[in-house]
Motif scaffolding. Structure first.
Motif, PDB file in Angstrom:
ATOM      1  N   HIS A 139       0.724  -1.132  -0.151  1.00 52.89           N
ATOM      2  CA  HIS A 139       0.040   0.010  -0.143  1.00 52.89           C
ATOM      3  C   HIS A 139       0.808   1.211   0.117  1.00 52.89           C
ATOM      4  N   LEU A 140       0.502   2.184  -0.895  1.00 51.76           N
ATOM      5  CA  LEU A 140       1.501   3.364  -1.210  1.00 51.76           C
ATOM      6  C   LEU A 140       0.821   4.656  -0.388  1.00 51.76           C
ATOM      7  N   ILE A 141       1.494   5.294   0.059  1.00 53.26           N
ATOM      8  CA  ILE A 141       1.089   6.714   0.846  1.00 53.26           C
ATOM      9  C   ILE A 141       2.042   7.851   0.553  1.00 53.26           C
ATOM     10  N   THR A 142       1.751   9.022   0.002  1.00 50.93           N
ATOM     11  CA  THR A 142       2.426  10.135   0.109  1.00 50.93           C
ATOM     12  C   THR A 142       1.521  11.357   0.828  1.00 50.93           C
ATOM     13  N   ARG A 143       2.396  12.283   1.405  1.00 50.34           N
ATOM     14  CA  ARG A 143       1.427  13.147   2.180  1.00 50.34           C
ATOM     15  C   ARG A 143       1.791  14.735   1.808  1.00 50.34           C
ATOM     16  N   PRO A 144       1.573  15.230   0.660  1.00 53.14           N
ATOM     17  CA  PRO A 144       2.195  16.492   0.088  1.00 53.14           C
ATOM     18  C   PRO A 144       1.576  17.631   1.172  1.00 53.14           C
ATOM     19  N   ILE A 145       2.590  18.372   1.491  1.00 49.48           N
ATOM     20  CA  ILE A 145       2.289  19.629   2.161  1.00 49.48           C
ATOM     21  C   ILE A 145       2.577  20.799   1.355  1.00 49.48           C
ATOM     22  N   LYS A 146       1.553  21.871   1.546  1.00 46.30           N
ATOM     23  CA  LYS A 146       1.481  22.832   0.610  1.00 46.30           C
ATOM     24  C   LYS A 146       0.541  23.943   1.162  1.00 46.30           C
ATOM     25  N   GLY A 147       0.980  25.016   1.511  1.00 39.82           N
ATOM     26  CA  GLY A 147       0.175  26.197   2.327  1.00 39.82           C
ATOM     27  C   GLY A 147       0.697  26.288   3.736  1.00 39.82           C
ATOM     28  N   THR A 148       1.041  27.836   4.221  1.00 43.81           N
ATOM     29  CA  THR A 148       1.837  28.012   5.351  1.00 43.81           C
ATOM     30  C   THR A 148       1.201  29.098   5.909  1.00 43.81           C
ATOM     31  N   ARG A 149       0.946  29.057   7.233  1.00 47.33           N
ATOM     32  CA  ARG A 149       0.694  30.591   7.855  1.00 47.33           C
ATOM     33  C   ARG A 149       1.243  30.360   9.348  1.00 47.33           C
ATOM     34  N   PRO A 150       1.197  31.467  10.058  1.00 52.13           N
ATOM     35  CA  PRO A 150       1.630  31.406  11.300  1.00 52.13           C
ATOM     36  C   PRO A 150       0.551  30.641  12.459  1.00 52.13           C
ATOM     37  N   ALA A 151       1.073  29.734  13.433  1.00 52.03           N
ATOM     38  CA  ALA A 151       0.223  28.894  14.199  1.00 52.03           C
ATOM     39  C   ALA A 151      -0.625  29.543  15.278  1.00 52.03           C
ATOM     40  N   THR A 152      -1.428  30.486  14.901  1.00 57.72           N
ATOM     41  CA  THR A 152      -2.160  31.310  15.573  1.00 57.72           C
ATOM     42  C   THR A 152      -3.600  30.784  15.183  1.00 57.72           C
ATOM     43  N   PRO A 153      -4.704  31.005  16.011  1.00 59.18           N
ATOM     44  CA  PRO A 153      -6.148  30.972  15.556  1.00 59.18           C
ATOM     45  C   PRO A 153      -6.292  31.845  14.252  1.00 59.18           C
ATOM     46  N   TRP A 198       1.604  26.505  10.860  1.00 64.24           N
ATOM     47  CA  TRP A 198       0.273  25.761  10.253  1.00 64.24           C
ATOM     48  C   TRP A 198       0.512  25.541   8.925  1.00 64.24           C
ATOM     49  N   GLN A 199       0.459  24.343   8.596  1.00 65.67           N
ATOM     50  CA  GLN A 199       0.535  23.689   7.282  1.00 65.67           C
ATOM     51  C   GLN A 199      -0.491  22.823   6.723  1.00 65.67           C
ATOM     52  N   LEU A 215      -8.217  15.752   2.262  1.00 63.75           N
ATOM     53  CA  LEU A 215      -7.812  16.960   1.597  1.00 63.75           C
ATOM     54  C   LEU A 215      -7.706  18.502   2.390  1.00 63.75           C
ATOM     55  N   PHE A 216      -6.529  18.935   2.161  1.00 60.68           N
ATOM     56  CA  PHE A 216      -6.183  20.144   2.901  1.00 60.68           C
ATOM     57  C   PHE A 216      -6.501  20.151   4.335  1.00 60.68           C
ATOM     58  N   ALA A 217      -5.974  19.047   4.974  1.00 60.00           N
ATOM     59  CA  ALA A 217      -5.981  18.975   6.514  1.00 60.00           C
ATOM     60  C   ALA A 217      -4.947  19.984   7.019  1.00 60.00           C
ATOM     61  N   VAL A 218      -5.246  20.659   8.055  1.00 61.48           N
ATOM     62  CA  VAL A 218      -4.084  21.736   8.521  1.00 61.48           C
ATOM     63  C   VAL A 218      -3.504  20.858   9.721  1.00 61.48           C
ATOM     64  N   ARG A 219      -2.211  20.923   9.757  1.00 54.80           N
ATOM     65  CA  ARG A 219      -1.133  20.331  10.494  1.00 54.80           C
ATOM     66  C   ARG A 219      -0.288  21.216  11.016  1.00 54.80           C
ATOM     67  N   ARG A 220       0.380  21.161  12.206  1.00 55.05           N
ATOM     68  CA  ARG A 220       1.192  21.977  13.152  1.00 55.05           C
ATOM     69  C   ARG A 220       2.595  21.537  12.956  1.00 55.05           C
ATOM     70  N   TRP A 221       3.674  22.506  12.574  1.00 58.10           N
ATOM     71  CA  TRP A 221       4.966  22.264  12.780  1.00 58.10           C
ATOM     72  C   TRP A 221       5.596  23.559  13.218  1.00 58.10           C
ATOM     73  N   CYS A 222       6.142  23.148  14.571  1.00 56.99           N
ATOM     74  CA  CYS A 222       6.766  24.455  15.173  1.00 56.99           C
ATOM     75  C   CYS A 222       5.597  25.686  15.423  1.00 56.99           C
TER      76      CYS A 222
END
Length: 430
Positions: free
Chosen positions: A243-257, A308-309, A298-305
């Motif tokens: 089973h193949l999976i890739t998780r592309p990340i595109k789209g960035t903003r500061p991790a604030t509400p 938001w991405q 699709l276009f789920a928001v995750r946090r890195w440091c």
């Protein structure tokens, strides 16, 4: 002198207690010790390596390849692994492991090697030329190891020097927008580089990157005269039981509400993201069973440091007979760090970026029978004998604002630079 093995490139045989050694690298007035092999005294900390195994792994064999060596790095990796008890010729079938003592292998492939596989070689000078373009390190289990405590060496990291100025970066964004206007490309990812002199041992600094919040592929890989530290949140390709999976990340903003709401509402970021998801769907379709490619979250928001991405998950079932070499050819370099169409974007990247991408924007992770897990080397740093190197960038579309793109790249590299310097980041800041 480099030892040339049967693959025509540098190979290292099994490393034992007497042969593991280390490479001592002069670094200005100080010195830095980078492990040449994992050996019995060094912690194996390759990204995605099995946690339960890390204290019992010793290096069995190593392959290192540079583009000047010639040949196909994907085929070399697959052949080398098979020769050392890790056959990955068919990822859809269970592989018996009772005939080998190997646990698995760390695999690193540079962005330049990925471009080579795609048929669009890079010509920009590499800022860290000692780094190989392909490294495969096969590990086997040994006795449980502990690293003896050592006195910390003084650590100093100098000021960062960028390979292009903010104005030059902004001009490159405008050049991409002009190319989009001509119809040459839909999106191009631009990446900048910076370097800083250091004294002391760089490994503790590089290892700190793996503890950054959201570092799904945290870890280090070392060699003779170089080391890579990774804090990547992005899955380039994962294979489990076919089973193949890739998780592309595109789209960035500061991790604030407010940043999260702005990212979700941004038509520009969503268009940029979906464009790359479509590219990744196409990449997987080349190596998947017909009709099995799907998109989840699709276009789920995750946090890195402090950021938001936006991330999506693309899944597929591997086509019969898919081997590691074809997997690497289909997925490298990752679409989220090239653009679309991939070949046109790579050509533009080569024309606009003043230096090579080095350890960044490539692949780094773990391969073993039944499991492949490679991260995309964003949020990654590298050390040579004198300098630490970092890279950061972002995808450029017609709606991109040059000054905003420069600021986004700076926001992505700020936690990396702070962590390398030994400063605290603020993962809980809102």
């Amino acid at each position: 002198m480099r030892k040339v093995g049967p693959y025509g490139v540098e190979t290292l045989p099994q490393v034992g207690a007497a042969g593991s050694g280390s490479a001592t690298l002069a670094a200005g007035s100080g010195s830095a010790t980078l492990a040449a092999g994992s050996g019995p005294a060094a912690l194996v900390d390759a990204p995605a390596a099995p946690t339960a195994c890390r204290h019992t792994l010793t290096e069995r064999a190593r392959l290192q390849w540079h583009r000047r060596d010639g040949g196909d790095p994907a085929a070399l990796a697959e052949e080398f692994l098979a020769a050392h008890g890790l056959p990955l010729h068919d990822l859809t079938r269970p592989t018996p492991t009772h005939h080998t003592s190997a646990c698995g292998a760390a695999l690193y492939l540079s962005a330049a090697a990925g471009a080579h596989l795609a048929g669009t070689p890079t010509t920009a000078p590499e800022p860290a030329p000692t780094l190989p373009d392909l490294t495969v390190v096969v590990y086997e289990h040994g006795p449980t190891r502990t690293t003896p405590p050592t006195a910390p060496t003084p650590w100093w990291l100098g000021p960062w020097t960028d390979s292009w100025t903010p104005h030059q970066h902004a001009d490159a964004v405008d050049a991409v927008r002009a190319a989009i206007g001509r119809g040459d490309v839909y999106q191009t990812n631009l990446v900048g580089h910076a370097a800083a002199r250091y004294t002391g041992d760089p490994l503790p600094a590089l290892k700190r990157l793996g503890a950054l919040p959201g570092a799904r592929y945290g870890g280090v890989l070392t060699g003779d005269g170089w080391a890579i530290g990774c804090a990547s949140p992005e899955t380039l390709i994962e294979v489990t039981d076919g089973h193949l999976i890739t998780r592309p990340i595109k789209g960035t903003r500061p991790a604030t509400p407010a940043g999260r709401a702005e990212l979700l509402a941004s038509a520009k970021e969503r268009a940029e993201h979906i464009m790359i998801v479509d590219l990744e769907r196409n990449d997987l379709a080349r190596i998947a069973r017909t009709g099995t490619v799907t998109v989840d979250d699709l276009f789920a928001v995750r946090r890195w440091c402090d950021l938001w991405q936006a991330e999506s998950t693309v899944r597929a079932t591997a086509a019969d007979g898919l081997g590691l070499a074809d997997l690497l050819r289909a997925t490298c370099p990752g679409g989220s760090v090239t653009g679309a169409p991939k070949h046109a974007a790579l050509t533009q990247i080569n024309a606009l970026e003043p230096v090579g991408r080095g350890a960044s924007m490539g692949a780094l992770g773990w391969v073993a029978p039944g499991r492949i897990d490679l991260g995309l080397t964003i949020r990654t740093a590298a050390a040579d004998t004198e300098l630490l190197h970092t890279w950061a960038g972002g995808g450029i579309t017609w709606d991109s604002d040059p000054h905003a793109e420069v600021a986004e790249a700076a926001a992505k590299t700020a936690p990396i630079r702070a962590t390398l310097a030994g400063h605290r980041t603020h993962p809980d800041r809102r």
